[in-house]
Write an enzyme that holds these catalytic residues in place. Structure first.
Site, PDB file in Angstrom:
ATOM      1  N   GLU A  28       0.853  -1.190   0.000  1.00  0.00           N
ATOM      2  CA  GLU A  28       0.000   0.000   0.000  1.00  0.00           C
ATOM      3  C   GLU A  28       0.887   1.238   0.000  1.00  0.00           C
ATOM      4  O   GLU A  28       2.003   1.219   0.526  1.00  0.00           O
ATOM      5  CB  GLU A  28      -0.895  -0.008   1.249  1.00  0.00           C
ATOM      6  CG  GLU A  28      -1.840   1.183   1.332  1.00  0.00           C
ATOM      7  CD  GLU A  28      -2.858   1.058   2.467  1.00  0.00           C
ATOM      8  OE1 GLU A  28      -3.721   1.952   2.575  1.00  0.00           O
ATOM      9  OE2 GLU A  28      -2.793   0.077   3.230  1.00  0.00           O
ATOM     10  N   ASN A  73      -6.683   1.466   2.851  1.00  0.00           N
ATOM     11  CA  ASN A  73      -7.391   2.724   3.073  1.00  0.00           C
ATOM     12  C   ASN A  73      -6.979   3.792   2.067  1.00  0.00           C
ATOM     13  O   ASN A  73      -7.785   4.643   1.685  1.00  0.00           O
ATOM     14  CB  ASN A  73      -7.132   3.229   4.496  1.00  0.00           C
ATOM     15  CG  ASN A  73      -7.677   2.294   5.560  1.00  0.00           C
ATOM     16  OD1 ASN A  73      -8.539   1.465   5.287  1.00  0.00           O
ATOM     17  ND2 ASN A  73      -7.175   2.415   6.775  1.00  0.00           N
ATOM     18  N   GLU A 174     -12.633  -2.037   2.604  1.00  0.00           N
ATOM     19  CA  GLU A 174     -13.204  -1.829   3.947  1.00  0.00           C
ATOM     20  C   GLU A 174     -14.271  -0.735   3.975  1.00  0.00           C
ATOM     21  O   GLU A 174     -14.216   0.194   4.785  1.00  0.00           O
ATOM     22  CB  GLU A 174     -12.084  -1.505   4.947  1.00  0.00           C
ATOM     23  CG  GLU A 174     -11.143  -2.671   5.161  1.00  0.00           C
ATOM     24  CD  GLU A 174     -10.082  -2.443   6.222  1.00  0.00           C
ATOM     25  OE1 GLU A 174      -9.418  -3.428   6.604  1.00  0.00           O
ATOM     26  OE2 GLU A 174      -9.895  -1.288   6.663  1.00  0.00           O
ATOM     27  N   GLU A 293      -6.270  -9.361   3.720  1.00  0.00           N
ATOM     28  CA  GLU A 293      -5.433  -8.728   4.749  1.00  0.00           C
ATOM     29  C   GLU A 293      -5.439  -9.632   5.970  1.00  0.00           C
ATOM     30  O   GLU A 293      -6.497  -9.884   6.550  1.00  0.00           O
ATOM     31  CB  GLU A 293      -5.938  -7.330   5.138  1.00  0.00           C
ATOM     32  CG  GLU A 293      -5.705  -6.258   4.088  1.00  0.00           C
ATOM     33  CD  GLU A 293      -6.033  -4.851   4.584  1.00  0.00           C
ATOM     34  OE1 GLU A 293      -5.814  -4.575   5.790  1.00  0.00           O
ATOM     35  OE2 GLU A 293      -6.501  -4.037   3.766  1.00  0.00           O
ATOM     36  N   GLN A 350       1.598  -6.408   5.582  1.00  0.00           N
ATOM     37  CA  GLN A 350       1.930  -6.163   4.186  1.00  0.00           C
ATOM     38  C   GLN A 350       3.259  -6.823   3.863  1.00  0.00           C
ATOM     39  O   GLN A 350       3.620  -7.758   4.555  1.00  0.00           O
ATOM     40  CB  GLN A 350       1.934  -4.665   3.915  1.00  0.00           C
ATOM     41  CG  GLN A 350       0.530  -4.042   4.102  1.00  0.00           C
ATOM     42  CD  GLN A 350       0.444  -2.584   3.668  1.00  0.00           C
ATOM     43  OE1 GLN A 350       1.250  -2.071   2.913  1.00  0.00           O
ATOM     44  NE2 GLN A 350      -0.565  -1.890   4.181  1.00  0.00           N
TER      45      GLN A 350
END
Length: 500
Positions: A28, A73, A174, A293, A350
């Protein structure tokens, strides 16, 4: 006192074919995952594009087959167009998800280049938070359409004549989370995800789509969310996502290691919901799971509160993992293998610097965290068919769990190589486990190696120096179809059997 656990393994009793994508990971635009992680221009071991070759080698060692990108996010506020075209013309943006500044030096094309270098597919997420259907279909066209349209020709003008042919796409991230940019109700998200999925597959019918499940199983909307979202999206999507992270904030080792049971129950619940919607719709199609995740995440929480807002690539979510974390990660991998028939994609979140198995130092070395090893062992040796082992183990109770087996194990059969691998965790804090395993259907097999990860200090890390590393001196032997193995207290074990 040595405790005994038994296991019966037969090549005819199969859970299902293991999709290699369950060993996927995640990058990310967060903290130092991209900048100073995979990408550091001027690094002594950098390549012509500024990618760190030491990191590339470590990712290749893990044999990561798929990497989710660019969030997380982050994606819910991301304009993908900011990250393509001449780098000098790309805008700097405020990333509201993590309150940092995004330079956009790395974008879609560069990340695809990096993924090719490490040998991984890209699992691309689209922004269904601040954006929607139009931006999603345009990104698919930019990435996958050969030529002759505005967005495909724009890609060609950016130096990428051949399409990227990205096959797996996430419909947002999410979306039930109050922290999410563009948070939605299940009805709102279900509708936009269905419409986005519809047009994305009109652009490229060969792609597979992942719908957002609940942000975690503790959300108040969990279960209702999945059922409603799948009710809207069932005809368009192929997977529903799951996310979970665990921690040992109370320093209760017995309870901490039992948390893989919560992961197992989470998976079973989502399978039940997906199959309920299948029955309700009288559908022939089965929705599989993308556990995109999962990890341990709690060490860095306090440090993250001290970060100055709007800096570029600050050290966010830099958990330094302990030996006990590696044991739980091992059990979580075993849990995924036990559900190989339905979990077809999973992403350790991650990959570099951000809650990651790989850490880097700016201008310096890259190094392996404790969790690197079980992840690498599972990815390298856990290919083939997951077998349904019948396990009998002594059990214990903890603060939140009852009847926790001390032995956590999964068995994988790679038929073409005539190899069987047993992954096993002994969760007992003081006693070794004597494992007696009936392997009669594997006539002529012998022990190739028995890898063990163990350490006397549960809080040992690999920061500064590698203290937690596996050895190959495990104690196991097979005689007349019966495998006997000694599993040391609090240990991760990889027992490889073969005919060669």
């Amino acid at each position: 006192m040595t405790l005994t656990a038994t296991m019966v393994v037969d090549k005819s009793f199969k859970i299902g074919e293991i999709d290699k994508r369950i060993y996927g990971s995640f990058i990310e635009h967060l903290g130092r995952a991209v900048y100073e992680g995979i990408y550091e221009p001027g690094h002594p071991d950098g390549d012509e594009q500024g990618f760190r070759k030491d990191v590339i080698r470590l990712v290749q060692e893990l044999q990561v087959p798929l990497v989710r990108y660019p969030g997380g996010n982050f994606v819910s506020g991301y304009n993908w167009e900011d990250g393509v075209g001449p780098v000098s013309e790309r805008p700097k943006r405020l990333d509201l998800a993590w309150r940092t500044t995004e330079t956009n030096e790395i974008g879609t094309n560069e990340f695809v280049d990096w993924a090719k270098k490490v040998g991984a597919e890209v699992n691309m997420a689209v922004n269904l938070g601040s954006r929607g259907v139009d931006a999603a279909r345009n990104l698919v066209e930019y990435c996958n359409h050969p030529s002759g349209s505005y967005w495909s020709d724009l890609r060609i003008s950016h130096g990428y004549k051949d399409p990227h042919n990205i096959k797996t796409w996430c419909l947002g991230n999410e979306m039930d989370g109050p922290w999410q940019i563009g948070q939605k109700t299940a009805e709102e998200y279900g509708r936009v995800a269905a419409e986005a999925g519809k047009v994305m597959k009109l652009v490229d019918p060969s792609i597979e789509l992942v719908a957002c499940g609940s942000s975690n199983s503790k959300m108040a909307t969990f279960a209702d969310w999945e059922a409603t979202v799948l009710d809207h999206t069932y005809d368009y999507v192929d997977y529903i996502s799951l996310h979970t992270y665990y921690g040992n904030r109370d320093d209760d080792l017995a309870n901490y290691l039992a948390q893989s049971m919560d992961m197992d129950e989470f998976i079973r619940s989502v399978i039940a919901i997906a199959d309920y919607v299948k029955a309700k719709k009288r559908s022939k199609k089965t929705i599989h799971l993308s556990f995109d995740e999962w990890n341990v995440w709690f060490h860095s929480n306090e440090a993250d509160r001290q970060i100055t807002p709007w800096s570029v690539a600050p050290p966010l979510l830099e958990d330094i993992y302990t030996f006990e974390d590696a044991l739980l990660v091992g059990s979580m991998l075993i849990t995924l293998l036990k559900h190989a028939d339905r979990v077809k994609i999973a992403c350790l979140a991650q990959l570099v610097n951000v809650i990651a198995p790989i850490m880097t130092e700016k201008g310096g070395p890259a190094w392996k965290q404790t969790i690197f090893y079980p992840y690498m062992h599972a990815s390298v040796y856990g290919r083939g068919v997951a077998l349904q082992a019948q396990i009998s183990s002594p059990k214990y109770d903890s603060k939140d769990f009852t009847d926790v087996p001390y032995l956590d194990a999964a068995v994988v059969h790679l038929e073409e190589a005539e190899e069987v691998t047993i992954f096993a965790v002994n969760k007992h804090q003081t006693e070794s486990l004597n494992l007696q395993c009936d392997m009669r259907s594997f006539e002529g097999y012998h022990v190739l190696e028995h890898i063990v990860l163990e350490h006397e200090n549960m809080k040992a890390t690999n920061q500064g120096r590698e203290q937690v590393t596996p050895h190959h001196n495990g104690d196991s032997a097979i005689d007349q179809g019966r495998l006997t193995a000694n599993l040391a207290k609090l240990s991760w074990n990889v027992i490889r059997l073969g005919k060669k």
